[in-house]
Enzyme design. Sequence first.
Site, PDB file in Angstrom:
ATOM      1  N   SER A 254      -0.168   0.903  -3.706  1.00  0.00           N
ATOM      2  CA  SER A 254      -1.009  -0.099  -3.121  1.00  0.00           C
ATOM      3  C   SER A 254      -0.653  -0.378  -1.544  1.00  0.00           C
ATOM      4  O   SER A 254       0.334   0.418  -1.163  1.00  0.00           O
ATOM      5  CB  SER A 254      -0.674  -1.452  -3.740  1.00  0.00           C
ATOM      6  OG  SER A 254       0.487  -1.865  -3.569  1.00  0.00           O
ATOM      7  N   LYS A 255      -1.690  -0.967  -0.996  1.00  0.00           N
ATOM      8  CA  LYS A 255      -1.711  -1.472   0.472  1.00  0.00           C
ATOM      9  C   LYS A 255      -0.135  -1.784   0.816  1.00  0.00           C
ATOM     10  O   LYS A 255       0.216  -1.686   1.907  1.00  0.00           O
ATOM     11  CB  LYS A 255      -2.748  -2.110   0.878  1.00  0.00           C
ATOM     12  CG  LYS A 255      -3.933  -1.199   0.762  1.00  0.00           C
ATOM     13  CD  LYS A 255      -5.144  -2.142   1.588  1.00  0.00           C
ATOM     14  CE  LYS A 255      -6.375  -1.291   1.416  1.00  0.00           C
ATOM     15  NZ  LYS A 255      -7.712  -2.108   1.900  1.00  0.00           N
ATOM     16  N   ARG A 256       0.354  -2.831  -0.134  1.00  0.00           N
ATOM     17  CA  ARG A 256       1.482  -3.439   0.122  1.00  0.00           C
ATOM     18  C   ARG A 256       2.853  -2.506   0.367  1.00  0.00           C
ATOM     19  O   ARG A 256       3.653  -2.932   0.920  1.00  0.00           O
ATOM     20  CB  ARG A 256       1.730  -4.639  -0.977  1.00  0.00           C
ATOM     21  CG  ARG A 256       0.880  -5.661  -0.931  1.00  0.00           C
ATOM     22  CD  ARG A 256       1.503  -6.808  -1.845  1.00  0.00           C
ATOM     23  NE  ARG A 256       1.443  -6.181  -3.270  1.00  0.00           N
ATOM     24  CZ  ARG A 256       0.275  -5.956  -4.183  1.00  0.00           C
ATOM     25  NH1 ARG A 256      -0.718  -6.468  -3.726  1.00  0.00           N
ATOM     26  NH2 ARG A 256       0.667  -5.585  -5.386  1.00  0.00           N
ATOM     27  N   SER A 257       2.637  -1.272  -0.193  1.00  0.00           N
ATOM     28  CA  SER A 257       3.793  -0.335   0.080  1.00  0.00           C
ATOM     29  C   SER A 257       3.924  -0.079   1.342  1.00  0.00           C
ATOM     30  O   SER A 257       5.113   0.445   1.956  1.00  0.00           O
ATOM     31  CB  SER A 257       3.311   1.046  -0.774  1.00  0.00           C
ATOM     32  OG  SER A 257       2.435   1.766  -0.004  1.00  0.00           O
ATOM     33  N   GLY A 258       2.935  -0.155   2.439  1.00  0.00           N
ATOM     34  CA  GLY A 258       3.294   0.275   3.796  1.00  0.00           C
ATOM     35  C   GLY A 258       3.176   1.640   4.122  1.00  0.00           C
ATOM     36  O   GLY A 258       2.830   1.885   5.387  1.00  0.00           O
TER      37      GLY A 258
END
Length: 483
Positions: A254-258
């Site tokens: 996900s985008k939260r992974s960076g």
Amino acid sequence: MAKIRTRYAPSPTGRMHVGNLRTALYAYLITKHEGGDYILRIEDTDQERYVEGAIDIIYKTLKDTGLIHDEGPDVGGDVGPYVQSERQKAGIYMAYAKELVEKGEAYYCFCDQERLASLVQVVEGKEISVYDKHCLSLSKEEVEKNLAEGKPFVIRQNNPTEGTTTFHDELYGDVTVDNKELDDMILIKSDGYPTYNFANVVDDHLMGITHVVRGNEYISSSPKYNRLYDAFGWEIPKYIHCPLITDEEHKKLSKRSGHSSFEDLIDQGFLPEAVVNFVALLGWSPDDNNEIMSLEELIEKFDYKRINKSPAVFDYTKLKWMNGEYLKKMDDDKFFELAKPYLEAAVKKPLDLKKIAAMVKTRIEIWPDIAEMVNFFDELPEYDTAIYSHKKMKTNEETSLKVLKEVLPILEAHDDYTNDSLYALLSDYIKTNEYKNGFVLWPVRIAVSGKEMTPCGATELMEVIGKDETIKRIKKGIELLEK
């Protein structure tokens, strides 16, 4: 056999996700392996999700990764337009939707939001909506009356509710679903735009696409696509559904992974060619198990039948290692050119940055590693004298103090501060005193750097910082050890 034609059909909704890049890459490799054509098509029918500037990101990413398309909005071709909103304005999708209505394979639906909301059911804690074919029973006269009155409508696919539908995937084989699971999906929305599901079927046929590459989340939709191909009497392309990409915890990336997008990775200091190499291995491997491959080598070796069905794990540590291997192989001049901004940010003194670049080249994995590795060149950092102690070198604070006091006058009397001359000087001192190399070079390196880990040896560091700074730092080491 007809020439292979694949397409990459992104939606302009922001940065390019790693999963989308893999789709673009696999489609490119499949067609180029066979000398086919690679088409870029912009799927912008979802106007609500459109992001300004996202099309430019698509162009730039494909250019930076070397995935050069043969046809597309910016280069033209025989089957354009290559932007779906332009194709919509030309009336392409509506014409084909109406053809399906005439064949009884689709129908106008005039249900309002209130009625559609009443069809929502909760199954296993999830809300699902299955259309009940209410408007399929409308007479032709009722439909024409509603259209004449300007009543809002969508056009739905008319799927059967009995029997089964089977489709073939190149990786998963034959997949069969019960027709009762096939909802009457919308083909044309109330704003006149086609849905993704309808537009890509029409466009893939009209553009002569032979192989469709996409994520396996679309497997469940494929029976609906095949029913559209059959309804039109069109040849069905080969399907290649790629495995899910997960993070190290086996959750969807996900985008939260960076690091979920190509731009994220470039911003973090990765090379485009290393990212491409790494992404190619997210679900595929060559038969020789070699892992470092240029784009040209990937084209030569790529066999889509070797794509795995199980989820691919995005191993960030492996990506860093791979990037480091690319940096090691890079031409020295190119490495310096790319490393220079990072060196200039970390080293403000007028030192020889080319020499420093050569020191770090084989020791960094990504560009930002440079800062931590060279930040002592400007100024000696504060450090704990405990780092002078090293079991393997047989050094401690007491022996280190003795060595530094003995080498200080030797270094003060010496003027040639080139690496070779300094190394010869210290080697003579070591030989004369019958010391081991590390017994002397360890404390000297600690004194001139203030760090346990440095990109090179003591004499190479001394050459870069020069005589005055070397003497100053040796004296500082003696002062700290005496305390």
